[in-house]
Design a protein around this motif. Structure first.
Motif, short mmCIF file in Angstrom:
data_model
loop_
_atom_site.label_atom_id
_atom_site.label_comp_id
_atom_site.label_asym_id
_atom_site.label_seq_id
_atom_site.Cartn_x
_atom_site.Cartn_y
_atom_site.Cartn_z
N ILE A 200 -46.99 37.12 68.70
CA ILE A 200 -46.31 36.29 67.71
C ILE A 200 -44.87 36.80 67.59
O ILE A 200 -44.64 38.02 67.61
N ILE A 201 -43.92 35.89 67.45
CA ILE A 201 -42.54 36.26 67.20
C ILE A 201 -42.14 35.74 65.82
O ILE A 201 -42.43 34.59 65.46
N GLU A 202 -41.44 36.58 65.05
CA GLU A 202 -40.90 36.17 63.75
C GLU A 202 -39.48 35.70 63.94
O GLU A 202 -38.70 36.31 64.69
N ALA A 203 -39.12 34.58 63.28
CA ALA A 203 -37.77 34.02 63.36
C ALA A 203 -37.30 33.62 61.97
O ALA A 203 -38.06 33.07 61.17
N ASP A 204 -36.02 33.90 61.68
CA ASP A 204 -35.42 33.60 60.38
C ASP A 204 -34.68 32.27 60.46
O ASP A 204 -34.02 31.98 61.46
N ILE A 205 -34.76 31.46 59.39
CA ILE A 205 -34.11 30.14 59.44
C ILE A 205 -33.24 29.88 58.21
O ILE A 205 -33.49 30.44 57.13
N HIS A 206 -32.24 29.03 58.42
CA HIS A 206 -31.37 28.53 57.35
C HIS A 206 -31.15 27.04 57.57
O HIS A 206 -30.96 26.61 58.72
N PRO A 207 -31.13 26.24 56.51
CA PRO A 207 -30.80 24.82 56.70
C PRO A 207 -29.32 24.68 57.04
O PRO A 207 -28.49 25.52 56.67
N THR A 208 -28.98 23.62 57.76
CA THR A 208 -27.59 23.34 58.12
C THR A 208 -27.14 22.06 57.42
O THR A 208 -27.96 21.29 56.92
N THR A 209 -25.84 21.83 57.42
CA THR A 209 -25.30 20.66 56.72
C THR A 209 -25.65 19.35 57.41
O THR A 209 -25.51 18.28 56.80
N ASP A 210 -26.11 19.41 58.66
CA ASP A 210 -26.48 18.18 59.37
C ASP A 210 -27.98 18.02 59.50
O ASP A 210 -28.48 17.34 60.40
N GLY A 211 -28.74 18.67 58.61
CA GLY A 211 -30.17 18.41 58.51
C GLY A 211 -31.05 19.17 59.47
O GLY A 211 -32.24 18.84 59.61
N GLN A 212 -30.51 20.19 60.14
CA GLN A 212 -31.32 20.99 61.03
C GLN A 212 -31.61 22.35 60.39
O GLN A 212 -31.25 22.61 59.25
N PHE A 213 -32.26 23.22 61.15
CA PHE A 213 -32.46 24.60 60.74
C PHE A 213 -31.90 25.51 61.82
O PHE A 213 -32.26 25.38 63.00
N ALA A 214 -31.02 26.43 61.42
CA ALA A 214 -30.49 27.43 62.35
C ALA A 214 -31.36 28.66 62.31
O ALA A 214 -31.84 29.07 61.25
N VAL A 215 -31.57 29.28 63.46
CA VAL A 215 -32.34 30.51 63.55
C VAL A 215 -31.36 31.68 63.57
O VAL A 215 -30.67 31.92 64.57
N PHE A 216 -31.27 32.37 62.45
CA PHE A 216 -30.27 33.42 62.25
C PHE A 216 -30.72 34.22 61.03
O PHE A 216 -31.24 33.66 60.07
N HIS A 217 -30.50 35.52 61.05
CA HIS A 217 -31.00 36.36 59.96
C HIS A 217 -30.15 36.32 58.71
O HIS A 217 -30.66 36.17 57.59
N VAL B 69 -21.04 31.17 54.07
CA VAL B 69 -22.50 31.11 53.97
C VAL B 69 -23.06 30.33 55.15
O VAL B 69 -22.54 29.26 55.52
N THR B 70 -24.10 30.84 55.74
CA THR B 70 -24.68 30.23 56.95
C THR B 70 -25.06 28.78 56.71
O THR B 70 -24.75 27.90 57.53
N MET C 230 -24.97 22.65 62.56
CA MET C 230 -25.56 23.35 63.69
C MET C 230 -24.55 23.47 64.82
O MET C 230 -24.48 24.50 65.51
N ALA C 231 -23.71 22.46 65.01
CA ALA C 231 -22.69 22.53 66.06
C ALA C 231 -21.69 23.65 65.79
O ALA C 231 -21.28 24.37 66.70
#
Length: 329
Positions: free
Chosen positions: A87-104, A117-118, A123-124
């Motif tokens: 299993i891999i753990e991944a951190d996410i944040h919402p973006t202003t264009d409705g996606q989720f970025a994987v970043f701590h 702020v992330t 996402m672009a």
């Protein structure tokens, strides 16, 4: 009086015998098996943890690198699975264009050349940043990953597409309930069997929102974990599993494990019977729960033939140690 005392003593003896037999692992039929390995952030650059707080820029405290991977990237996750992670753990944040970025990090200032702020970026915009920009092992004299991390911040969609048949643990980095609702929409679009390979943890409010929308998801928050462990310590001797321990992640610091009734095998059987996954962690000392079993010495504190989960920041070290010991701590 003597008769009452004898009767009380007999009752206490029977109760003690019941608790002992009901919670020993000697009579369990749990089949032997290798531990399940969970790699926190994939394969990451290590840093000096002394005095680290929530706002510490860990990239500026990097230890001399021994590999070329940056955490929370497709490459680091792929390397983590190749090294032995289940299993891999991944951190996410919402973006202003409705996606989720994987970043701590909550902000992009530490690891990248960006500012702010992330979650305030698209996402672009995040993909255009150099996520290796801020890493230094010598106080800023050199930056060995600068220029090498442009375009490496993936979206959650990227990760799900790259690993369609792998288990993932998704970490919501906020306490915003809207984030839980947004994530539930993404996960609801996946086939049910794919969702069963995913788990989510994070702040109390987004996890509550996610669980309300997708009750079949395994989820965990700090308060739900605390409630599970405390209630189990209180009533687990009976064999009853509290509702707070059902369909969840149960993270067990290695110094708390001996307090859990039936540890290890009877406890593992009970949790799995309740639809939950158990992962052993490093010792808890009042900080956060991201301390992993990262050294052979810590790994040796697990019971012989332990077959639950292991949370680690050092997947290569732990997987190779287990391989050398034929899969057993």
């Amino acid at each position: 009086m003597n008769r009452r005392l004898r009767r009380a003593g007999a009752v206490m003896g029977l109760l003690t015998a019941f608790i002992s037999v009901n919670n020993t692992s000697l009579f369990t039929t749990r089949p032997p098996g290798a531990p399940t390995l969970l790699a926190h952030r994939g394969i990451a650059q290590r840093f000096d943890p002394t005095g680290v707080g929530n706002d510490t820029c860990t990239a500026s405290r990097m230890l001399p690198p021994t590999h070329g991977y940056l955490e929370n990237t497709i490459a680091s996750m792929r390397a983590g699975f190749a090294a032995g992670a289940d299993i891999i753990e991944a951190d996410i944040h919402p973006t202003t264009d409705g996606q989720f970025a994987v970043f701590h990090d909550w902000t992009v200032d530490c690891r990248t050349e960006g500012k702010g702020v992330t979650r305030d970026h698209s996402m672009a915009q995040l993909k255009a940043l150099d996520i290796g920009y801020g890493y230094t092992a010598d106080g800023g004299k050199t930056f060995p990953f600068r220029g090498k991390g442009i375009g490496l911040m993936p979206s959650l969609d990227d990760v799900l597409a790259a690993f369609p048949d792998k288990q993932l643990l998704i970490n919501i980095k906020s306490n915003d309930p809207e984030e839980g609702k947004k994530l539930s929409v993404v996960l609801a679009a996946l086939p049910a069997d794919r969702r069963q390979m995913l788990m989510v943890y994070g702040g109390d409010r987004p996890i509550a929102a996610l669980r309300a929308a997708l009750p079949d998801m395994r989820t965990m928050s700090r308060s739900s974990l605390k409630a599970c462990l405390l209630r189990y310590i209180g009533i687990g001797w009976t064999g009853i599993v509290p509702d707070t321990c059902r369909e969840t992640l149960v993270l067990v610091p290695i110094n708390i494990a001996p307090w859990l009734w039936g540890w290890p095998d009877r406890f593992l059987d009970r949790m799995e019977g309740a639809g939950s996954r158990v992962f052993a962690l490093g010792p808890y000392s009042g900080g956060d729960f991201s301390t992993g079993l990262d050294t052979p010495e810590l790994l040796s504190r697990l019971p012989v033939n332990y077959s639950g989960g292991i949370w680690t920041n050092e997947i290569e070290t732990i997987a190779s140690t287990l391989d050398a010991g034929s899969g057993n701590p």
